[in-house]
Design a protein around this motif. Sequence first.
Motif, PDB file in Angstrom:
ATOM      1  N   TYR A 136      -5.731  50.974 -32.423  1.00 62.59           N
ATOM      2  CA  TYR A 136      -4.513  50.162 -32.315  1.00 62.59           C
ATOM      3  C   TYR A 136      -3.489  50.608 -33.362  1.00 62.59           C
ATOM      4  O   TYR A 136      -3.859  51.054 -34.455  1.00 62.59           O
ATOM      5  CB  TYR A 136      -4.832  48.687 -32.556  1.00 62.59           C
ATOM      6  CG  TYR A 136      -5.530  47.991 -31.430  1.00 62.59           C
ATOM      7  CD1 TYR A 136      -4.811  47.338 -30.434  1.00 62.59           C
ATOM      8  CD2 TYR A 136      -6.920  47.969 -31.357  1.00 62.59           C
ATOM      9  CE1 TYR A 136      -5.460  46.685 -29.396  1.00 62.59           C
ATOM     10  CE2 TYR A 136      -7.575  47.325 -30.324  1.00 62.59           C
ATOM     11  CZ  TYR A 136      -6.832  46.680 -29.349  1.00 62.59           C
ATOM     12  OH  TYR A 136      -7.483  46.043 -28.320  1.00 62.59           O
TER      13      TYR A 136
ATOM     14  N   GLY B 160      -4.235  44.459 -34.607  1.00 61.05           N
ATOM     15  CA  GLY B 160      -3.858  45.116 -33.363  1.00 61.05           C
ATOM     16  C   GLY B 160      -2.446  44.795 -32.921  1.00 61.05           C
ATOM     17  O   GLY B 160      -1.717  44.038 -33.556  1.00 61.05           O
TER      18      GLY B 160
ATOM     19  N   PHE C  29      -1.634  50.801 -28.159  1.00 60.52           N
ATOM     20  CA  PHE C  29      -2.960  51.284 -28.522  1.00 60.52           C
ATOM     21  C   PHE C  29      -3.412  52.372 -27.557  1.00 60.52           C
ATOM     22  O   PHE C  29      -2.838  52.549 -26.475  1.00 60.52           O
ATOM     23  CB  PHE C  29      -3.975  50.142 -28.538  1.00 60.52           C
ATOM     24  CG  PHE C  29      -4.233  49.489 -27.206  1.00 60.52           C
ATOM     25  CD1 PHE C  29      -5.285  49.888 -26.393  1.00 60.52           C
ATOM     26  CD2 PHE C  29      -3.421  48.451 -26.758  1.00 60.52           C
ATOM     27  CE1 PHE C  29      -5.515  49.280 -25.172  1.00 60.52           C
ATOM     28  CE2 PHE C  29      -3.649  47.840 -25.534  1.00 60.52           C
ATOM     29  CZ  PHE C  29      -4.698  48.253 -24.735  1.00 60.52           C
TER      30      PHE C  29
ATOM     31  N   TRP D 273      -7.668  51.250 -36.457  1.00 59.46           N
ATOM     32  CA  TRP D 273      -6.234  50.998 -36.371  1.00 59.46           C
ATOM     33  C   TRP D 273      -5.508  51.806 -37.428  1.00 59.46           C
ATOM     34  O   TRP D 273      -6.083  52.212 -38.447  1.00 59.46           O
ATOM     35  CB  TRP D 273      -5.927  49.504 -36.552  1.00 59.46           C
ATOM     36  CG  TRP D 273      -6.583  48.881 -37.736  1.00 59.46           C
ATOM     37  CD1 TRP D 273      -6.108  48.790 -39.019  1.00 59.46           C
ATOM     38  CD2 TRP D 273      -7.884  48.280 -37.762  1.00 59.46           C
ATOM     39  NE1 TRP D 273      -7.016  48.172 -39.822  1.00 59.46           N
ATOM     40  CE2 TRP D 273      -8.112  47.843 -39.087  1.00 59.46           C
ATOM     41  CE3 TRP D 273      -8.880  48.069 -36.800  1.00 59.46           C
ATOM     42  CZ2 TRP D 273      -9.296  47.219 -39.469  1.00 59.46           C
ATOM     43  CZ3 TRP D 273     -10.050  47.445 -37.184  1.00 59.46           C
ATOM     44  CH2 TRP D 273     -10.240  47.023 -38.497  1.00 59.46           C
TER      45      TRP D 273
END
Length: 311
Positions: A119, A154, A158, A191
């Motif tokens: 993400y 997030g 993504f 992420w």
Amino acid sequence: MSKFSFVIPCYRSEKTISIVIDEIKSEMKKRANDTYEIILVNDHSPDGVWNVIEKLAEENDNIVGVNLARNFGQHCALMAGYGQCTGDYVVSLDDDGQAPLDSLCDLIAKIEEGYDVVYAYYHEIKQNIFRRFGSRMAGMMGNMMLNPPKDWKGSSFFIARKFVVDEMINYKNSYPYLPGLVFRTTKNIAWIETLHRSRLEGTSGYSFWKLLHLWMNGFTAFSIKPLQFSTFLGVFFAVVGFIYAAVIAVQRIMGVISVAGWSSIIALMLIIGGCILMMLGLIGEYLGRIYICINNSPQYVVKEITGSRRT
């Protein structure tokens, strides 16, 4: 060599979607050995975005347009786009130009380290107070209800491996919630931190009620924790009621009080009655969604497809 599928739900983006497409093309030129496709899903937008999508699909062999019969919501539109993907990796992003596509290579590099989903995390969100509040509430709800990886962060931008998306589209019920579908498929998630850009034009299409509907999708489709909480709340009020009754009885016997307080009784009735009605409504929400799913209400309805996979 890898193939990338970009899935973009389109709503009120007649004047911005072409700019987003140009940015994708510019970034993918940096990866000359890779191929890509772009899936544009018109979520029954009231503007002329479908005409723009048809034109883009005519001019580009790697662009596919999907036109939905009515407005189903962002997550359903993404699921419709996922059904058209053929790439090894699937990139999801919005149509408003806020996704920092200059971070695309960073997302790809991170997932090539072996992660299943990566993400983009925004340190500062360039949205109004209402949308920032909604995003934070959605994040809090996800952390409480969906058991994500520790410190998960997030956004709607993504990248995921194809097997994750293939498992996600196996979910056929009417209320998809993408983080829940991702978390039940894999916990191998990472992420990267990046910058969030201002909207190219217009305002967000999410109203308070749409955000509320999205949150309800999350915790009624993928968690029973609200029902567990209602059980805890019921036990708590029962214990408090018994203790309060015992205290009142002792005070009455000892002559501390002579007349019961009507105001305190009414206050307790309102508090407990409100909690009961709230929990009954929550149970009704679960039952109503089960009923709709049993009746096979469609997740989305494709009206037409344009581009290289015209049907």
